[in-house]
Scaffold this motif. Structure first.
Motif, PDB file in Angstrom:
ATOM      1  N   CYS A  68       0.842  -1.201   0.000  1.00 18.21           N
ATOM      2  CA  CYS A  68       0.000   0.000   0.000  1.00 18.21           C
ATOM      3  C   CYS A  68       0.873   1.245   0.000  1.00 18.21           C
ATOM      4  O   CYS A  68       0.426   2.323   0.369  1.00 18.21           O
ATOM      5  N   GLY A  69       2.115   1.105  -0.415  1.00 13.86           N
ATOM      6  CA  GLY A  69       3.024   2.251  -0.435  1.00 13.86           C
ATOM      7  C   GLY A  69       3.640   2.467   0.927  1.00 13.86           C
ATOM      8  O   GLY A  69       3.655   1.571   1.771  1.00 13.86           O
ATOM      9  N   SER A  70       4.138   3.649   1.163  1.00 12.45           N
ATOM     10  CA  SER A  70       4.714   3.968   2.475  1.00 12.45           C
ATOM     11  C   SER A  70       3.612   3.866   3.517  1.00 12.45           C
ATOM     12  O   SER A  70       2.553   4.471   3.376  1.00 12.45           O
ATOM     13  N   VAL A  71       3.866   3.107   4.569  1.00 11.45           N
ATOM     14  CA  VAL A  71       2.842   2.847   5.574  1.00 11.45           C
ATOM     15  C   VAL A  71       2.778   3.946   6.624  1.00 11.45           C
ATOM     16  O   VAL A  71       1.712   4.420   6.971  1.00 11.45           O
ATOM     17  N   PHE A  72       3.924   4.384   7.129  1.00 12.98           N
ATOM     18  CA  PHE A  72       3.954   5.347   8.232  1.00 12.98           C
ATOM     19  C   PHE A  72       4.423   6.713   7.754  1.00 12.98           C
ATOM     20  O   PHE A  72       5.288   6.818   6.890  1.00 12.98           O
ATOM     21  N   ARG A  73       3.855   7.753   8.358  1.00  9.08           N
ATOM     22  CA  ARG A  73       4.297   9.115   8.084  1.00  9.08           C
ATOM     23  C   ARG A  73       5.686   9.312   8.659  1.00  9.08           C
ATOM     24  O   ARG A  73       6.018   8.743   9.701  1.00  9.08           O
ATOM     25  N   ASN A  74       6.483  10.120   8.000  1.00 12.63           N
ATOM     26  CA  ASN A  74       7.801  10.432   8.522  1.00 12.63           C
ATOM     27  C   ASN A  74       7.668  11.383   9.708  1.00 12.63           C
ATOM     28  O   ASN A  74       6.943  12.373   9.630  1.00 12.63           O
ATOM     29  N   PRO A  75       8.375  11.088  10.810  1.00 17.55           N
ATOM     30  CA  PRO A  75       8.360  12.033  11.928  1.00 17.55           C
ATOM     31  C   PRO A  75       9.211  13.254  11.571  1.00 17.55           C
ATOM     32  O   PRO A  75      10.070  13.170  10.684  1.00 17.55           O
ATOM     33  N   PRO A  76       8.998  14.372  12.237  1.00 17.94           N
ATOM     34  CA  PRO A  76       9.788  15.567  11.922  1.00 17.94           C
ATOM     35  C   PRO A  76      11.293  15.290  12.008  1.00 17.94           C
ATOM     36  O   PRO A  76      11.784  14.737  12.997  1.00 17.94           O
TER      37      PRO A  76
END
Length: 185
Positions: free
Chosen positions: A146-154
């Motif tokens: 499903c593509g990148s699963v998690f958002r990148n943290p700052p």
């Protein structure tokens, strides 16, 4: 999944050039097609859309981005539909935009958007080819995900953190954390 799922793949795939710098794209249009046409028209920055594996509707819903570009950076206005089928034309100002997040009027869904770009004489299909080569080298595109699963943290990258935790390549049943890019499952 409990509730309704809205798939924009069956919506019209339309792209219209409105004037020198503005285009209207329907929610069902593949981001790749938006990128290619805008590059041909020498409008930018738009090549980054080639790195988004989905439709304009999905890109609008989550402020999708790739290679330093984000969808809503170029949105001028959107067309939406509400639960009763009423159509709305809403300016960008009616939405709160953040990293992979869009908040706007409740119970409305995107039908399309008007994008405003700048003239970009350096825009070329080579730029798209370069972005796709970078994507192919770094992401497991030949396998279902499903593509990148998690958002990148700052200030960091989710894939790096998952790899650092020793999860890259880990399997559970039929699922696997990619051994190419740890943020793909």
């Amino acid at each position: 999944i409990r509730g309704a799922v809205i798939a924009t793949g069956g919506l019209p795939r339309e792209l219209e050039r409105i004037d020198e710098r503005r285009v209207h794209a329907s929610a069902g249009l593949a981001c790749m097609l938006l990128a290619k046409r805008c590059v041909r028209w020498q409008l930018g920055p738009a090549a980054f859309f080639a790195g988004i594996p989905g439709t304009v509707g999905g890109a609008l819903a989550m402020n999708a981005g790739a290679f330093g570009g984000e969808t809503w950076a170029n949105v001028e206005s959107v067309r939406t539909v509400d639960r009763s089928g009423e159509l709305h034309h809403r300016p960008r100002a009616e939405f709160e935009i953040d990293y992979r997040s869009v908040r706007g009027p409740a119970s409305e869904w995107f039908l399309g958007a008007t994008f405003r770009f700048e003239y970009d004489a350096s825009s070329s299909m080579d730029a798209i080819k370069e972005l796709l080569a970078r994507r192919n080298a770094a992401q497991p595109l030949g396998t279902p995900s499903c593509g990148s699963v998690f958002r990148n943290p700052p200030g960091d990258f989710a894939g790096r953190l998952i790899e650092q935790a020793g999860q890259k390549g880990r399997r559970r049943g039929g699922a696997m954390v990619s051994d190419k890019h740890a943020n793909f499952i």
